[in-house]
Design a protein around this motif. Sequence first.
Motif, PDB file in Angstrom:
ATOM      1  N   LYS A  18       0.847  -1.199   0.000  1.00 10.83           N
ATOM      2  CA  LYS A  18       0.000   0.000   0.000  1.00 10.83           C
ATOM      3  C   LYS A  18       0.884   1.252   0.000  1.00 10.83           C
ATOM      4  O   LYS A  18       0.576   2.233  -0.676  1.00 10.83           O
ATOM      5  CB  LYS A  18      -0.931   0.023   1.213  1.00 10.83           C
ATOM      6  N   ASP A  21       2.398   1.692  -3.519  1.00  8.40           N
ATOM      7  CA  ASP A  21       1.381   2.206  -4.445  1.00  8.40           C
ATOM      8  C   ASP A  21       1.106   3.686  -4.171  1.00  8.40           C
ATOM      9  O   ASP A  21       1.020   4.494  -5.101  1.00  8.40           O
ATOM     10  CB  ASP A  21       0.091   1.403  -4.323  1.00  8.40           C
ATOM     11  N   HIS A  22       0.979   4.040  -2.891  1.00  6.28           N
ATOM     12  CA  HIS A  22       0.750   5.438  -2.494  1.00  6.28           C
ATOM     13  C   HIS A  22       1.908   6.321  -2.966  1.00  6.28           C
ATOM     14  O   HIS A  22       1.694   7.389  -3.543  1.00  6.28           O
ATOM     15  CB  HIS A  22       0.604   5.518  -0.971  1.00  6.28           C
ATOM     16  N   GLY A  26       1.751   9.447  -5.565  1.00  3.43           N
ATOM     17  CA  GLY A  26       2.045  10.767  -5.012  1.00  3.43           C
ATOM     18  C   GLY A  26       3.365  11.338  -5.495  1.00  3.43           C
ATOM     19  O   GLY A  26       3.473  12.537  -5.770  1.00  3.43           O
ATOM     20  N   ARG A  99      -4.161  13.258  -7.776  1.00  3.24           N
ATOM     21  CA  ARG A  99      -3.238  12.279  -7.202  1.00  3.24           C
ATOM     22  C   ARG A  99      -2.953  12.569  -5.736  1.00  3.24           C
ATOM     23  O   ARG A  99      -2.482  11.710  -5.001  1.00  3.24           O
ATOM     24  CB  ARG A  99      -1.926  12.258  -7.995  1.00  3.24           C
ATOM     25  N   ASN A 105      -6.011   8.493  -2.670  1.00  2.59           N
ATOM     26  CA  ASN A 105      -4.661   7.995  -2.401  1.00  2.59           C
ATOM     27  C   ASN A 105      -4.362   8.158  -0.908  1.00  2.59           C
ATOM     28  O   ASN A 105      -3.541   8.984  -0.512  1.00  2.59           O
ATOM     29  CB  ASN A 105      -3.636   8.753  -3.263  1.00  2.59           C
ATOM     30  N   MET A 107      -3.008   7.861   2.893  1.00  2.00           N
ATOM     31  CA  MET A 107      -1.698   7.560   3.479  1.00  2.00           C
ATOM     32  C   MET A 107      -1.804   6.268   4.281  1.00  2.00           C
ATOM     33  O   MET A 107      -2.634   6.192   5.190  1.00  2.00           O
ATOM     34  CB  MET A 107      -1.235   8.699   4.390  1.00  2.00           C
TER      35      MET A 107
END
Length: 125
Positions: A18, A21-22, A26, A99, A105, A107
Amino acid sequence: MSYIDGFVIAVPTANKQKFIDHAKLGDSVFIDLGATRVVECWGDDVQVGKVTDFGKAVQAKEDETVVFSWIEWPDKETRDAAMKTMFDWMEHPEKADPRMDPEKNPMPFDGKRLIYGGFEPVVEV
């Protein structure tokens, strides 16, 4: 001369993918705003110190991994302009890059324990 933003954060170890991907989503915003490089490093050999260490700095728990990251900018002016854009987005979320939308998205860590700062390189080899 380049300018560096540095970050240290504790991320739940179970959230590694995760986090990746974040970060990929970002971090692309930073590149679009002028960054020349963004590096996200998952802790692998982070020692526990007697007085202080990376984990203590971000109050990492046993089920968390320390992440060390940096953004390299071509100069402080580019970085400052990018940060102004990002702070403007906080004040006017309707104008923000999607984004950066925390609903799209989120955290995967506790942002209150993130430490960061801007640094002027003094030695480059």
